[in-house]
Scaffold this motif. Structure first.
Motif, PDB file in Angstrom:
ATOM      1  N   UNK A  95       5.804  14.761 -13.768  1.00 57.47           N
ATOM      2  CA  UNK A  95       6.480  15.842 -14.118  1.00 57.47           C
ATOM      3  C   UNK A  95       6.926  16.791 -13.047  1.00 57.47           C
ATOM      4  N   UNK A  96       6.619  16.375 -11.890  1.00 53.56           N
ATOM      5  CA  UNK A  96       6.885  17.219 -10.772  1.00 53.56           C
ATOM      6  C   UNK A  96       8.451  16.488 -10.253  1.00 53.56           C
ATOM      7  N   UNK A  97       8.684  15.246 -10.738  1.00 48.78           N
ATOM      8  CA  UNK A  97       9.938  14.699 -10.139  1.00 48.78           C
ATOM      9  C   UNK A  97      11.100  14.300 -11.057  1.00 48.78           C
ATOM     10  N   UNK A  98      10.211  13.819 -12.257  1.00 46.41           N
ATOM     11  CA  UNK A  98      11.448  13.216 -13.141  1.00 46.41           C
ATOM     12  C   UNK A  98      11.355  14.350 -14.421  1.00 46.41           C
ATOM     13  N   UNK A 140      11.615   7.548   5.913  1.00 51.06           N
ATOM     14  CA  UNK A 140      11.804   9.003   5.719  1.00 51.06           C
ATOM     15  C   UNK A 140      10.902   9.546   4.633  1.00 51.06           C
ATOM     16  N   UNK A 141       9.903   8.872   4.305  1.00 51.77           N
ATOM     17  CA  UNK A 141       8.968   9.323   3.563  1.00 51.77           C
ATOM     18  C   UNK A 141       9.346   9.523   2.170  1.00 51.77           C
ATOM     19  N   UNK A 142      10.304   8.834   1.617  1.00 55.30           N
ATOM     20  CA  UNK A 142      10.867   9.041   0.135  1.00 55.30           C
ATOM     21  C   UNK A 142       9.910   8.578  -0.768  1.00 55.30           C
ATOM     22  N   UNK A 143       8.979   7.661  -0.481  1.00 52.81           N
ATOM     23  CA  UNK A 143       7.975   7.382  -1.381  1.00 52.81           C
ATOM     24  C   UNK A 143       7.001   8.736  -1.647  1.00 52.81           C
ATOM     25  N   UNK A 144       7.377   9.443  -2.670  1.00 58.51           N
ATOM     26  CA  UNK A 144       6.695  10.675  -2.473  1.00 58.51           C
ATOM     27  C   UNK A 144       5.396  10.454  -3.167  1.00 58.51           C
ATOM     28  N   UNK A 216     -10.607  -0.407  -6.763  1.00 54.37           N
ATOM     29  CA  UNK A 216     -10.978   0.719  -7.050  1.00 54.37           C
ATOM     30  C   UNK A 216      -9.793   1.789  -7.212  1.00 54.37           C
ATOM     31  N   UNK A 217      -9.596   3.015  -7.053  1.00 54.77           N
ATOM     32  CA  UNK A 217      -8.489   3.761  -7.188  1.00 54.77           C
ATOM     33  C   UNK A 217      -8.190   4.505  -6.085  1.00 54.77           C
ATOM     34  N   UNK A 218      -7.025   4.582  -5.798  1.00 55.07           N
ATOM     35  CA  UNK A 218      -6.632   5.776  -4.720  1.00 55.07           C
ATOM     36  C   UNK A 218      -5.046   6.073  -5.288  1.00 55.07           C
ATOM     37  N   UNK A 219      -4.845   7.374  -4.819  1.00 49.00           N
ATOM     38  CA  UNK A 219      -3.737   7.946  -5.232  1.00 49.00           C
ATOM     39  C   UNK A 219      -2.970   8.807  -3.811  1.00 49.00           C
ATOM     40  N   UNK A 220      -1.821   8.592  -3.495  1.00 47.37           N
ATOM     41  CA  UNK A 220      -1.139   9.179  -2.477  1.00 47.37           C
ATOM     42  C   UNK A 220      -0.035   9.886  -2.663  1.00 47.37           C
ATOM     43  N   UNK A 221       0.048  11.112  -1.933  1.00 48.51           N
ATOM     44  CA  UNK A 221       1.132  12.039  -2.141  1.00 48.51           C
ATOM     45  C   UNK A 221       1.784  12.338  -0.620  1.00 48.51           C
ATOM     46  N   UNK A 222       3.177  12.309  -0.452  1.00 46.51           N
ATOM     47  CA  UNK A 222       3.727  12.652   0.680  1.00 46.51           C
ATOM     48  C   UNK A 222       3.147  13.975   1.075  1.00 46.51           C
ATOM     49  N   UNK A 223       2.927  14.354   2.460  1.00 46.27           N
ATOM     50  CA  UNK A 223       2.649  15.467   2.821  1.00 46.27           C
ATOM     51  C   UNK A 223       3.888  16.646   2.470  1.00 46.27           C
ATOM     52  N   UNK A 225       6.001  16.183  -0.372  1.00 45.94           N
ATOM     53  CA  UNK A 225       5.723  16.600  -1.553  1.00 45.94           C
ATOM     54  C   UNK A 225       4.615  17.437  -1.957  1.00 45.94           C
ATOM     55  N   UNK A 226       3.600  17.397  -1.258  1.00 45.66           N
ATOM     56  CA  UNK A 226       2.439  18.063  -1.705  1.00 45.66           C
ATOM     57  C   UNK A 226       2.757  19.772  -1.366  1.00 45.66           C
ATOM     58  N   UNK A 227       3.354  19.609  -0.055  1.00 46.92           N
ATOM     59  CA  UNK A 227       3.749  21.144   0.348  1.00 46.92           C
ATOM     60  C   UNK A 227       4.944  21.655  -0.553  1.00 46.92           C
ATOM     61  N   UNK A 228       5.868  20.819  -0.946  1.00 43.24           N
ATOM     62  CA  UNK A 228       6.860  21.367  -1.941  1.00 43.24           C
ATOM     63  C   UNK A 228       6.616  21.599  -3.439  1.00 43.24           C
ATOM     64  N   UNK A 229       5.829  20.676  -3.923  1.00 47.95           N
ATOM     65  CA  UNK A 229       5.528  20.512  -5.094  1.00 47.95           C
ATOM     66  C   UNK A 229       4.327  21.442  -5.548  1.00 47.95           C
TER      67      UNK A 229
END
Ligand SMILES: [Zn+2]
Length: 242
Positions: A95-98, A140-144, A216-223, A225-229
């Motif tokens: 919901x942040x991006x799409x 360019x860290x586009x993999x948000x 296991x599970x991990x989730x990553x968000x670009x710094x 996107x974390x800041x903006x979203x």
């Protein structure tokens, strides 16, 4: 409650007014609208409840991003990672991006079952120009966003439009890699996602072996996107650094 909101669109550096009767909106909320800026995320900069407008003159707010994020986040290169079971769930981050998909916008997925090693991306078979563009997207860290839950993975790549790439990853092998961009061959989004997956997995193995093990599970968000979203515009939170 009905409101008239000002929405700022960073990618166009433009603020426009929208009518809203669907969400409880506040300053700082991340939203999507209808009209010519459809598909572009915007940020609510003002909300007014006192107005008189002609409805035909206004487009509406059609989606509100769910940026209520809780959990523990650890640095992993250009991204922040979390190992919490519910933090950064795909349904939420989407919901942040799409923008919301239209009723006739459901995806059909076809998969050939082929797999290849993550360590050898040449076996993806992307042509050189595509591989270079993917490498650039990755740099360019586009993999948000990137999540791997067991063997099932997905990622959101911010190109000219955001795309959600899905894949399966187990025992060093990638399979079921699909991207909804209009490209029938391996695309730059897929290349960028695999490069990001490779980087993040190697950082996890090196730094957080006690928190993440394959399966296991991990989730990553670009710094970024974390800041903006998540951080921008939020005033009701507490950030603990240790
Ligand atoms: Zn693609």
């Amino acid at each position: 409650m009905k409101s008239l909101v000002q929405v700022y669109f960073p990618r166009r550096d433009l603020t426009l007014s929208y009518y809203n009767d669907a969400f409880d909106l506040h300053r700082g909320d991340r939203v999507f609208v209808e009209g010519k800026l459809e598909g572009l995320p915007g940020r609510v900069t003002a909300v007014s409840y006192n107005f008189k407008i002609r409805l035909a003159d206004y487009k509406r707010v059609i989606a509100l991003a769910d940026t209520d994020v809780r959990g523990q986040f650890y640095p992993a290169g250009s991204h922040l990672v979390t190992f919490d079971a519910d933090a950064l769930a795909p349904e939420k981050v989407r919901t942040w991006f799409l923008p919301p998909t239209a009723e006739d916008g459901a995806y059909i997925v076809g998969q050939d079952g082929a797999s290849f090693p993550l360590s050898d991306l040449s076996s993806l078979g992307a042509d050189i120009a595509v591989a270079e563009r993917g490498q650039k997207y990755y740099a360019e860290n586009r993999v948000a966003y990137l999540v791997l839950d067991g063997a099932s993975g997905c990622a959101i790549v911010e190109g000219t439009k955001p795309y959600e790439v899905e894949f399966t990853y187990a025992d060093g092998q990638v399979s079921g890699l699909v991207c909804p961009c209009y490209c029938s061959c391996p695309c730059k989004h897929q290349v960028a996602v695999l490069l990001q997956l490779r980087e993040t997995l190697s950082l996890l193995e090196e730094r957080y072996p006690d928190r993440y093990a394959p399966g296991g599970r991990f989730a990553a968000v670009s710094k970024g996107a974390f800041l903006t979203c998540v951080l921008d515009g939020r005033e009701d939170m507490c950030l603990t650094l240790s």
